[in-house]
Design a protein around this motif. Structure first.
Motif, PDB file in Angstrom:
ATOM      1  N   ALA A  40       0.833  -1.203   0.000  1.00  0.00           N
ATOM      2  CA  ALA A  40       0.000   0.000   0.000  1.00  0.00           C
ATOM      3  C   ALA A  40       0.869   1.254   0.000  1.00  0.00           C
ATOM      4  CB  ALA A  40      -0.925  -0.006   1.222  1.00  0.00           C
ATOM      5  N   GLU A  41       1.947   1.230   0.750  1.00  0.00           N
ATOM      6  CA  GLU A  41       2.833   2.394   0.808  1.00  0.00           C
ATOM      7  C   GLU A  41       3.559   2.600  -0.519  1.00  0.00           C
ATOM      8  OE1 GLU A  41       3.416   4.927   3.167  1.00  0.00           O
ATOM      9  OE2 GLU A  41       1.458   4.096   3.645  1.00  0.00           O
ATOM     10  N   ARG A  42       3.938   1.505  -1.178  1.00  0.00           N
ATOM     11  CA  ARG A  42       4.587   1.632  -2.492  1.00  0.00           C
ATOM     12  C   ARG A  42       3.627   2.273  -3.492  1.00  0.00           C
ATOM     13  NH1 ARG A  42       6.692  -3.576  -1.156  1.00  0.00           N
ATOM     14  NH2 ARG A  42       5.094  -4.628  -2.408  1.00  0.00           N
ATOM     15  N   GLN A  43       2.379   1.829  -3.458  1.00  0.00           N
ATOM     16  CA  GLN A  43       1.395   2.389  -4.376  1.00  0.00           C
ATOM     17  C   GLN A  43       1.082   3.845  -4.036  1.00  0.00           C
ATOM     18  OE1 GLN A  43       1.742   0.652  -6.925  1.00  0.00           O
ATOM     19  NE2 GLN A  43      -0.414   0.352  -7.433  1.00  0.00           N
ATOM     20  N   ARG A  44       1.068   4.167  -2.747  1.00  0.00           N
ATOM     21  CA  ARG A  44       0.805   5.546  -2.334  1.00  0.00           C
ATOM     22  C   ARG A  44       1.917   6.471  -2.822  1.00  0.00           C
ATOM     23  NH1 ARG A  44       0.091   9.035   2.321  1.00  0.00           N
ATOM     24  NH2 ARG A  44       1.839   8.124   3.447  1.00  0.00           N
ATOM     25  N   GLY A 192      10.357   2.811  -8.399  1.00  0.00           N
ATOM     26  CA  GLY A 192       9.538   3.012  -7.220  1.00  0.00           C
ATOM     27  C   GLY A 192       8.594   4.184  -7.311  1.00  0.00           C
ATOM     28  N   HIS A 193       8.664   4.909  -8.422  1.00  0.00           N
ATOM     29  CA  HIS A 193       7.809   6.081  -8.608  1.00  0.00           C
ATOM     30  C   HIS A 193       6.958   5.970  -9.876  1.00  0.00           C
ATOM     31  CE1 HIS A 193       9.600   8.608  -5.388  1.00  0.00           C
ATOM     32  NE2 HIS A 193      10.670   7.883  -5.639  1.00  0.00           N
ATOM     33  N   GLU A 194       6.892   4.790 -10.459  1.00  0.00           N
ATOM     34  CA  GLU A 194       6.135   4.609 -11.687  1.00  0.00           C
ATOM     35  C   GLU A 194       4.639   4.848 -11.455  1.00  0.00           C
ATOM     36  OE1 GLU A 194       7.761   2.271 -10.036  1.00  0.00           O
ATOM     37  OE2 GLU A 194       9.299   1.308 -11.269  1.00  0.00           O
ATOM     38  N   HIS A 195       3.900   4.973 -12.560  1.00  0.00           N
ATOM     39  CA  HIS A 195       2.445   5.123 -12.452  1.00  0.00           C
ATOM     40  C   HIS A 195       1.888   3.906 -11.723  1.00  0.00           C
ATOM     41  CE1 HIS A 195      -1.795   5.317 -13.577  1.00  0.00           C
ATOM     42  NE2 HIS A 195      -1.601   6.556 -13.972  1.00  0.00           N
ATOM     43  N   PRO A 196       0.894   4.104 -10.820  1.00  0.00           N
ATOM     44  CA  PRO A 196       0.320   2.965 -10.084  1.00  0.00           C
ATOM     45  C   PRO A 196      -0.220   1.870 -10.994  1.00  0.00           C
ATOM     46  CG  PRO A 196      -0.397   5.032  -9.117  1.00  0.00           C
ATOM     47  CD  PRO A 196       0.312   5.386 -10.397  1.00  0.00           C
ATOM     48  N   ASP A 203       3.314  -4.594  -8.535  1.00  0.00           N
ATOM     49  CA  ASP A 203       2.210  -4.134  -7.679  1.00  0.00           C
ATOM     50  C   ASP A 203       1.177  -3.309  -8.421  1.00  0.00           C
ATOM     51  OD1 ASP A 203       3.378  -5.315  -5.509  1.00  0.00           O
ATOM     52  OD2 ASP A 203       4.418  -3.506  -4.853  1.00  0.00           O
ATOM     53  N   HIS A 204       1.271  -3.255  -9.737  1.00  0.00           N
ATOM     54  CA  HIS A 204       0.449  -2.292 -10.472  1.00  0.00           C
ATOM     55  C   HIS A 204      -1.039  -2.552 -10.250  1.00  0.00           C
ATOM     56  CE1 HIS A 204      -0.198  -5.558 -13.399  1.00  0.00           C
ATOM     57  NE2 HIS A 204      -1.212  -4.842 -13.839  1.00  0.00           N
TER      58      HIS A 204
END
Length: 208
Positions: A40-44, A192-196, A203-204
């Motif tokens: 969740a934090e990676r996606q945030r 680590g900053h790619e589009h969700p 994790d996309h």
């Protein structure tokens, strides 16, 4: 770890801008398992990067178009994002407009540029007559799809300005979406900053 989150037109967007936004916007996830919380934090972080990049793109576009440059955005000034805005525009665009004065300025300018044909306004009025019942007709429970009298509806002349404004606003939002899609096409993101929703990372998730 790299000090930038993305590269926009050859210039780095500092990672600390993303960190500041994350600090200002509390996490909404209620995951308790370590692996779920980490995901969740990676996606945030990826979501926040999109908002920061959109602000950077909007500020540059405003400058290019000769629009008065807005004040520097402060992450602590993040506005509340209405659920209806998220439903209509997606969380990234809705948050960008709440976070970025430049994005709001650009959207306003795009709305001004939209031309709404008279025929489109009249067609909207004719297809949505239920929205233009008079207060008296509403009190009497008039069925707009039954046999209402002409007097049960607001005259087109009275409804026209509001309809044109609504259609212009919708067209402006579509133009903003188109601008954003085109503007961010050349952005290069740090790991680590790619589009969700980028399918290149495990994790996309496709949730705008």
């Amino acid at each position: 770890m790299r000090e930038h989150a993305a590269v926009v037109r050859g210039e780095a967007v500092p990672r600390h801008r993303v960190d500041a936004l994350l600090k200002a916007v509390p996490a909404r996830d209620r995951e308790t398992r370590p692996e779920s919380l980490a995901r969740a934090e990676r996606q945030r972080r990826r979501w926040a990067t999109q908002v920061v990049v959109a602000d950077e793109l909007a500020r540059r576009t405003c400058e290019e178009q000769g629009l008065a440059p807005p004040e520097e955005v402060s992450p602590s000034q993040v506005l509340e994002v209405a659920g209806t805005d998220v439903a209509d525009m997606g969380s990234i665009v809705a948050a960008t407009l709440a976070h970025s004065p430049a994005a709001r300025l650009l959207l306003t300018e795009l709305e001004k540029q939209q031309e709404v044909p008279e025929a489109a306004v009249k067609d909207y009025y004719d297809r949505n007559r239920d929205r233009y019942l008079t207060p008296d007709a509403l009190r009497r429970g008039v069925d707009p799809f039954g046999r209402p009298a002409p007097a049960d509806f607001l005259p087109y002349e009275q409804a026209r300005e509001g309809i044109a404004r609504e259609l212009r606003r919708a067209a402006g939002r579509r133009a903003f979406f188109d601008w954003f899609d085109q503007a961010r096409a050349s952005v290069v993101y740090a790991a680590g900053h790619e589009h969700p929703g980028d399918p290149s990372h495990p994790d996309h998730e496709h949730r705008h």
